[in-house]
Enzyme design. Structure first.
Site, PDB file in Angstrom:
ATOM      1  N   ASP B  46     -48.959   4.935  25.329  1.00  0.00           N
ATOM      2  CA  ASP B  46     -48.210   4.599  24.127  1.00  0.00           C
ATOM      3  C   ASP B  46     -48.143   5.856  23.378  1.00  0.00           C
ATOM      4  O   ASP B  46     -48.903   6.168  22.840  1.00  0.00           O
ATOM      5  CB  ASP B  46     -49.003   3.380  23.397  1.00  0.00           C
ATOM      6  CG  ASP B  46     -48.643   3.316  22.252  1.00  0.00           C
ATOM      7  OD1 ASP B  46     -47.380   3.614  21.872  1.00  0.00           O
ATOM      8  OD2 ASP B  46     -49.135   2.364  21.469  1.00  0.00           O
ATOM      9  N   TYR B 138     -32.114   5.548  15.233  1.00  0.00           N
ATOM     10  CA  TYR B 138     -31.902   6.376  16.509  1.00  0.00           C
ATOM     11  C   TYR B 138     -31.542   7.717  16.271  1.00  0.00           C
ATOM     12  O   TYR B 138     -32.063   8.633  16.858  1.00  0.00           O
ATOM     13  CB  TYR B 138     -31.283   5.346  17.378  1.00  0.00           C
ATOM     14  CG  TYR B 138     -31.362   5.892  18.830  1.00  0.00           C
ATOM     15  CD1 TYR B 138     -32.278   5.800  19.691  1.00  0.00           C
ATOM     16  CD2 TYR B 138     -30.276   6.386  19.512  1.00  0.00           C
ATOM     17  CE1 TYR B 138     -32.549   6.207  21.066  1.00  0.00           C
ATOM     18  CE2 TYR B 138     -30.101   6.747  20.902  1.00  0.00           C
ATOM     19  CZ  TYR B 138     -31.081   6.859  21.400  1.00  0.00           C
ATOM     20  OH  TYR B 138     -31.087   7.119  22.917  1.00  0.00           O
TER      21      TYR B 138
END
Lengths: 76, 231
Positions: B46, B138
């Site tokens: 992660d 993003y």
């Protein structure tokens, strides 16, 4: 020479790729061809070896082996 | 070499390409069940968690040796217009796409500097250059990667570590499959080469930047976008 300095010296020899007899108190990092990245890497190795924590600003003005050694020893 | 987010899309295509040319490849995936379809070494990671990054890289080092090439590719989208975007939608995308890249690069670069050789390639995006309505988070994360990569390029240049980015345009991946046909058609129309890119075409650009031959190339953004970002 103290055991602590031997440990310090081993780190310096390993990280800076210098000979053990170059790591003397009066040596400057400049004379050992060590740049700022080398110094950071050395401090990281010393932090691990001596289980101490060095803050970024404490490195200001440290230009010699003596300076770095004193800083580390003061924290043990 | 290590590719984050390598279980599909551009990451997987990159893994296949490097594996085919003899690299020892490991990819990270968020969940253990996200296995790549082929015989590629996968570690669970992660990238929003430094401990997870450290463990994953340590596992790769134990299996394959030190990471000499890093392709930082793990990324997520959480699209929405700014007025409807929750703070968490923004910060979570930044944490994965930008800070995640920082965490992984920081972890592997130490060994690269010691070896006096290293290649880091960040997978950015054409929207990091031009912006995109509905992708403020993003686009910000991908633009941020440019500043991160170029700073790393300068910090580690003295250690012969090069750091570059690829900026893919619309590529045929799951990320794009999530869009509507109309959205995909609009994207294709905007591309001078009038088609979507293939993951393998991005992988080829990454392979170049990671090669020995690219030794004098650092801090550059290589667009693989069919000409979309020109001008």
């Amino acid at each position: 020479m103290s055991d602590n300095f031997e440990r310090f010296k081993n780190c310096a020899v390993d990280v800076l790729s210098v000979d053990a007899d170059q790591v003397v108190m009066e040596a400057t990092f400049e004379s050992l061809d060590a740049d700022s990245l080398d110094l950071v890497e050395l401090v990281m190795a010393l932090e691990e070896e001596f289980d101490v924590n060095v803050e970024e600003e404490e490195l200001d003005g440290i230009t010699t082996i003596q300076g770095a050694y004193d800083l580390i020893v003061s924290k043990i | 070499m290590l590719i984050t987010g390598g279980n599909r899309g551009i990451g997987l295509a990159t893994a296949e390409r490097f594996q085919a040319t003899g690299y020892r490849v490991a990819v990270t995936a968020r969940a253990p069940q996200d296995k790549p379809p082929k015989d590629i070494c996968v570690v669970q990671c992660d990238v929003t968690d430094s401990v997870s990054v450290d463990n994953a890289v340590s596992e790769v080092e134990a299996t394959l040796g030190a990471v000499e090439v890093l392709v930082s590719n793990a990324g997520i989208t959480r699209d929405g217009l700014v007025l409807r975007m929750r703070d968490a939608d923004f910060t979570e995308v930044l944490d994965t796409n930008l800070t995640g890249g920082f965490r992984v690069a920081k972890r592997v670069v130490k060994n690269m500097m010691r070896k006096r050789w290293g290649r880091i390639v960040f997978v950015s995006s054409v929207v990091g250059l031009g912006g995109q309505a509905g992708q403020a988070n993003y686009a910000a994360s991908k633009a941020g990667l440019t500043g991160l990569a170029r700073s790393l390029a300068k910090e580690f240049a003295a250690r012969n570590v090069t750091v570059n980015l690829v900026a893919p345009g619309p590529i045929e991946t799951d990320m794009l499959a999530a869009l509507s046909d109309a959205q995909r058609a609009a994207m294709t129309d905007a591309v001078p080469l009038a088609r979507l890119g293939k993951p393998a075409e991005v992988a080829a650009a990454i392979a170049y930047l990671a090669s020995e031959e690219a030794g004098f190339v650092t801090g550059t953004v290589l667009a693989v976008d069919g000409g979309l970002a020109m001008g």
